[in-house]
Design a protein around this motif. Structure first.
Motif, PDB file in Angstrom:
ATOM      1  N   MET A 235      43.330  77.711 -32.269  1.00 55.50           N
ATOM      2  CA  MET A 235      44.206  76.574 -32.566  1.00 55.50           C
ATOM      3  C   MET A 235      44.576  75.826 -31.292  1.00 55.50           C
ATOM      4  SD  MET A 235      46.819  77.697 -35.639  1.00 55.50           S
ATOM      5  CE  MET A 235      47.207  79.361 -35.106  1.00 55.50           C
ATOM      6  N   ARG A 236      44.955  76.568 -30.266  1.00 55.37           N
ATOM      7  CA  ARG A 236      45.364  75.920 -29.014  1.00 55.37           C
ATOM      8  C   ARG A 236      44.209  75.152 -28.393  1.00 55.37           C
ATOM      9  NH1 ARG A 236      46.119  76.979 -23.415  1.00 55.37           N
ATOM     10  NH2 ARG A 236      48.091  76.077 -22.655  1.00 55.37           N
ATOM     11  N   ALA A 237      43.013  75.730 -28.448  1.00 55.14           N
ATOM     12  CA  ALA A 237      41.839  75.047 -27.898  1.00 55.14           C
ATOM     13  C   ALA A 237      41.551  73.752 -28.659  1.00 55.14           C
ATOM     14  CB  ALA A 237      40.626  75.977 -27.952  1.00 55.14           C
ATOM     15  N   THR A 238      41.742  73.785 -29.967  1.00 58.76           N
ATOM     16  CA  THR A 238      41.516  72.588 -30.784  1.00 58.76           C
ATOM     17  C   THR A 238      42.535  71.509 -30.465  1.00 58.76           C
ATOM     18  OG1 THR A 238      40.567  73.912 -32.568  1.00 58.76           O
ATOM     19  CG2 THR A 238      41.354  71.719 -33.151  1.00 58.76           C
ATOM     20  N   PHE A 239      43.801  71.905 -30.357  1.00 62.48           N
ATOM     21  CA  PHE A 239      44.842  70.932 -30.018  1.00 62.48           C
ATOM     22  C   PHE A 239      44.580  70.321 -28.637  1.00 62.48           C
ATOM     23  CE2 PHE A 239      47.963  73.722 -32.657  1.00 62.48           C
ATOM     24  CZ  PHE A 239      47.385  73.248 -33.830  1.00 62.48           C
ATOM     25  N   SER A 240      44.149  71.152 -27.688  1.00 62.01           N
ATOM     26  CA  SER A 240      43.865  70.666 -26.333  1.00 62.01           C
ATOM     27  C   SER A 240      42.664  69.732 -26.323  1.00 62.01           C
ATOM     28  CB  SER A 240      43.622  71.841 -25.386  1.00 62.01           C
ATOM     29  OG  SER A 240      44.769  72.650 -25.263  1.00 62.01           O
ATOM     30  N   LYS A 241      41.639  70.081 -27.086  1.00 59.77           N
ATOM     31  CA  LYS A 241      40.418  69.261 -27.152  1.00 59.77           C
ATOM     32  C   LYS A 241      40.730  67.838 -27.596  1.00 59.77           C
ATOM     33  CE  LYS A 241      36.029  68.959 -29.686  1.00 59.77           C
ATOM     34  NZ  LYS A 241      35.160  69.630 -30.700  1.00 59.77           N
ATOM     35  N   HIS A 242      41.656  67.720 -28.561  1.00 58.71           N
ATOM     36  CA  HIS A 242      41.956  66.406 -29.132  1.00 58.71           C
ATOM     37  C   HIS A 242      43.315  65.864 -28.668  1.00 58.71           C
ATOM     38  CE1 HIS A 242      38.432  66.513 -31.669  1.00 58.71           C
ATOM     39  NE2 HIS A 242      38.778  67.705 -32.115  1.00 58.71           N
ATOM     40  N   ALA A 243      43.821  66.378 -27.554  1.00 59.82           N
ATOM     41  CA  ALA A 243      45.157  65.992 -27.090  1.00 59.82           C
ATOM     42  C   ALA A 243      45.302  64.486 -26.883  1.00 59.82           C
ATOM     43  CB  ALA A 243      45.483  66.729 -25.797  1.00 59.82           C
ATOM     44  N   GLU A 244      44.224  63.825 -26.486  1.00 60.70           N
ATOM     45  CA  GLU A 244      44.289  62.387 -26.235  1.00 60.70           C
ATOM     46  C   GLU A 244      44.551  61.592 -27.513  1.00 60.70           C
ATOM     47  OE1 GLU A 244      41.493  58.778 -24.362  1.00 60.70           O
ATOM     48  OE2 GLU A 244      40.753  60.852 -24.420  1.00 60.70           O
ATOM     49  N   HIS A 245      44.113  62.149 -28.648  1.00 59.94           N
ATOM     50  CA  HIS A 245      44.199  61.399 -29.903  1.00 59.94           C
ATOM     51  C   HIS A 245      45.079  62.061 -30.969  1.00 59.94           C
ATOM     52  CE1 HIS A 245      41.220  58.726 -28.357  1.00 59.94           C
ATOM     53  NE2 HIS A 245      40.291  59.651 -28.292  1.00 59.94           N
ATOM     54  N   LEU A 246      45.704  63.174 -30.624  1.00 58.36           N
ATOM     55  CA  LEU A 246      46.506  63.898 -31.606  1.00 58.36           C
ATOM     56  C   LEU A 246      47.932  64.041 -31.104  1.00 58.36           C
ATOM     57  CD1 LEU A 246      46.218  65.388 -34.339  1.00 58.36           C
ATOM     58  CD2 LEU A 246      45.748  67.483 -33.045  1.00 58.36           C
ATOM     59  N   GLY A 247      48.883  63.590 -31.914  1.00 59.77           N
ATOM     60  CA  GLY A 247      50.285  63.686 -31.529  1.00 59.77           C
ATOM     61  C   GLY A 247      51.155  64.003 -32.728  1.00 59.77           C
ATOM     62  N   ALA A 248      52.437  63.722 -32.594  1.00 57.26           N
ATOM     63  CA  ALA A 248      53.397  63.933 -33.684  1.00 57.26           C
ATOM     64  C   ALA A 248      54.254  62.685 -33.813  1.00 57.26           C
ATOM     65  CB  ALA A 248      54.275  65.145 -33.397  1.00 57.26           C
ATOM     66  N   ILE A 249      54.698  62.428 -35.024  1.00 61.39           N
ATOM     67  CA  ILE A 249      55.503  61.238 -35.283  1.00 61.39           C
ATOM     68  C   ILE A 249      56.699  61.583 -36.168  1.00 61.39           C
ATOM     69  CG2 ILE A 249      54.105  60.590 -37.306  1.00 61.39           C
ATOM     70  CD1 ILE A 249      54.604  57.624 -36.490  1.00 61.39           C
ATOM     71  N   GLY A 250      57.827  60.975 -35.851  1.00 57.32           N
ATOM     72  CA  GLY A 250      59.000  61.044 -36.708  1.00 57.32           C
ATOM     73  C   GLY A 250      59.311  59.637 -37.184  1.00 57.32           C
ATOM     74  N   LEU A 251      59.456  59.462 -38.479  1.00 56.95           N
ATOM     75  CA  LEU A 251      59.752  58.154 -39.052  1.00 56.95           C
ATOM     76  C   LEU A 251      61.029  58.239 -39.887  1.00 56.95           C
ATOM     77  CD1 LEU A 251      56.224  57.005 -40.282  1.00 56.95           C
ATOM     78  CD2 LEU A 251      57.540  55.945 -38.453  1.00 56.95           C
ATOM     79  N   VAL A 252      61.963  57.355 -39.631  1.00 54.13           N
ATOM     80  CA  VAL A 252      63.146  57.214 -40.469  1.00 54.13           C
ATOM     81  C   VAL A 252      62.896  56.005 -41.355  1.00 54.13           C
ATOM     82  CG1 VAL A 252      65.633  56.847 -40.542  1.00 54.13           C
ATOM     83  CG2 VAL A 252      64.624  58.225 -38.706  1.00 54.13           C
ATOM     84  N   LEU A 253      62.808  56.240 -42.651  1.00 56.57           N
ATOM     85  CA  LEU A 253      62.470  55.205 -43.620  1.00 56.57           C
ATOM     86  C   LEU A 253      63.658  54.934 -44.527  1.00 56.57           C
ATOM     87  CD1 LEU A 253      59.022  56.741 -44.687  1.00 56.57           C
ATOM     88  CD2 LEU A 253      59.443  55.089 -42.843  1.00 56.57           C
ATOM     89  N   LYS A 254      63.842  53.695 -44.910  1.00 56.86           N
ATOM     90  CA  LYS A 254      64.932  53.323 -45.818  1.00 56.86           C
ATOM     91  C   LYS A 254      64.350  52.785 -47.113  1.00 56.86           C
ATOM     92  CE  LYS A 254      67.571  49.629 -45.172  1.00 56.86           C
ATOM     93  NZ  LYS A 254      68.641  48.729 -44.662  1.00 56.86           N
ATOM     94  N   LYS A 255      64.872  53.272 -48.233  1.00 56.04           N
ATOM     95  CA  LYS A 255      64.410  52.785 -49.524  1.00 56.04           C
ATOM     96  C   LYS A 255      64.792  51.318 -49.690  1.00 56.04           C
ATOM     97  CE  LYS A 255      64.705  53.544 -54.527  1.00 56.04           C
ATOM     98  NZ  LYS A 255      65.232  54.399 -55.607  1.00 56.04           N
ATOM     99  N   SER A 256      63.775  50.507 -49.970  1.00 57.47           N
ATOM    100  CA  SER A 256      63.993  49.077 -50.083  1.00 57.47           C
ATOM    101  C   SER A 256      64.848  48.748 -51.301  1.00 57.47           C
ATOM    102  CB  SER A 256      62.652  48.356 -50.199  1.00 57.47           C
ATOM    103  OG  SER A 256      61.831  48.650 -49.095  1.00 57.47           O
ATOM    104  N   ASP A 257      65.493  47.585 -51.262  1.00 59.80           N
ATOM    105  CA  ASP A 257      66.270  47.118 -52.400  1.00 59.80           C
ATOM    106  C   ASP A 257      65.378  46.942 -53.610  1.00 59.80           C
ATOM    107  OD1 ASP A 257      68.459  47.037 -50.807  1.00 59.80           O
ATOM    108  OD2 ASP A 257      68.376  44.885 -50.431  1.00 59.80           O
ATOM    109  N   VAL A 258      65.880  47.340 -54.758  1.00 65.18           N
ATOM    110  CA  VAL A 258      65.128  47.166 -55.990  1.00 65.18           C
ATOM    111  C   VAL A 258      65.179  45.705 -56.386  1.00 65.18           C
ATOM    112  CG1 VAL A 258      64.928  47.811 -58.417  1.00 65.18           C
ATOM    113  CG2 VAL A 258      65.647  49.506 -56.721  1.00 65.18           C
ATOM    114  N   SER A 259      64.006  45.092 -56.631  1.00 60.12           N
ATOM    115  CA  SER A 259      63.978  43.672 -56.979  1.00 60.12           C
ATOM    116  C   SER A 259      64.320  43.481 -58.438  1.00 60.12           C
ATOM    117  CB  SER A 259      62.585  43.103 -56.693  1.00 60.12           C
ATOM    118  OG  SER A 259      61.584  43.822 -57.387  1.00 60.12           O
TER     119      SER A 259
END
Length: 259
Positions: A235-259
């Motif tokens: 697993m570590r070797a795989t993560f290292s191999k693709h380190a340039e293109h593999l990351g983590a993201i946190g997204l805070v999303l808000k439910k849009s107003d109902v039309s």
């Protein structure tokens, strides 16, 4: 022949507590930007219950954990019982795309490291379920695997997916920031805040930051269990191999107003 254990459960068996790709810093970013105090909170796939404990420390009005894995449900229930939570808590054994909760009954939904393991169609189904159970203006906080840069070519995406599947024994399908944002929009959300970091789950600095003194227990177990050690090295070797293109993201999303 027994099916190989998924990578995150291998790490859990070794004593690792934080199993999210962006570590505690990404989880803390999400929780710090979500109005949890006094809120009705639902968590998708609580796993070991580590984030559940963080949520409860912020005194929500109520907490509901949703997980299709019966053993994960039991683990979360045990952890919640140990905490003696000061609010109403429950854990439901059901899929995240069919929670059975009523429309608009949640203020905050949290989901970490589970959408990445689904097809794009199933990702969208889960996100739409989050939108359904949230009140208008409610928050959906997600923590997932990220592909970079946004214009990454399809051949590279396929190679990363293939190598991840071989290493973690799960068909992970990470997305670029634009793809995550597009799915959120399709599900009825607007992006409020974004956090990105490296995929350093098994790097020494991240291990120490996430696990503290627990790293010694993990190291001891690695020495004693050569088969699991082999899995972690892969697993570590795989993560290292693709380190340039593999990351983590946190997204805070808000439910849009109902039309």
């Amino acid at each position: 022949m027994n099916k190989p254990q998924a990578g995150h459960w291998v790490l859990a068996t070794l004593g690792k507590k934080v199993l999210r790709p962006g570590g505690r810093e990404t989880t803390n970013f999400l929780l710090n930007h979500s109005p949890i105090t006094g809120a009705r909170v639902v968590e998708f796939a609580p796993g070991l219950g580590i984030t559940a404990a963080e949520i409860l420390s912020r005194t929500p009005r109520s907490y509901v954990g949703i997980d299709a894995d019966p053993s994960a449900c039991e683990t979360t229930r045990r952890r919640l019982n140990e905490l003696q939570p000061p609010c109403q808590v429950s854990v439901r054994e059901c899929p995240a795309d069919a929670t059975g909760l009523e429309d608009g009954t949640a203020d905050v939904v949290v989901g970490e490291a589970m959408l990445s393991m689904q097809t794009d169609a199933h990702k969208l189904a889960i996100m739409r379920e989050a939108a359904r159970i949230l009140r208008t203006g409610g928050i959906y906080a997600i923590h997932e695997l990220l592909l970079t840069p946004a214009e990454l070519d399809e051949e590279s995406k396929t190679a990363i997916q293939r190598d991840l599947a071989r290493a973690i024994k799960v068909n992970a399908r990470p997305l670029t920031i634009d793809e995550w944002s597009d799915l959120a929009t399709q599900a009825g959300f607007e992006v409020v805040k974004t956090f990105t970091t490296s995929m350093s789950l098994l790097e020494p600095r991240r291990l120490i930051a996430d696990e503290g003194l627990g790293v010694f227990k993990i190291a001891f177990n690695l020495l004693r269990q050569p088969e699991l050690r082999k899995r972690v090295v892969t697993m570590r070797a795989t993560f290292s191999k693709h380190a340039e293109h593999l990351g983590a993201i946190g997204l805070v999303l808000k439910k849009s107003d109902v039309s």
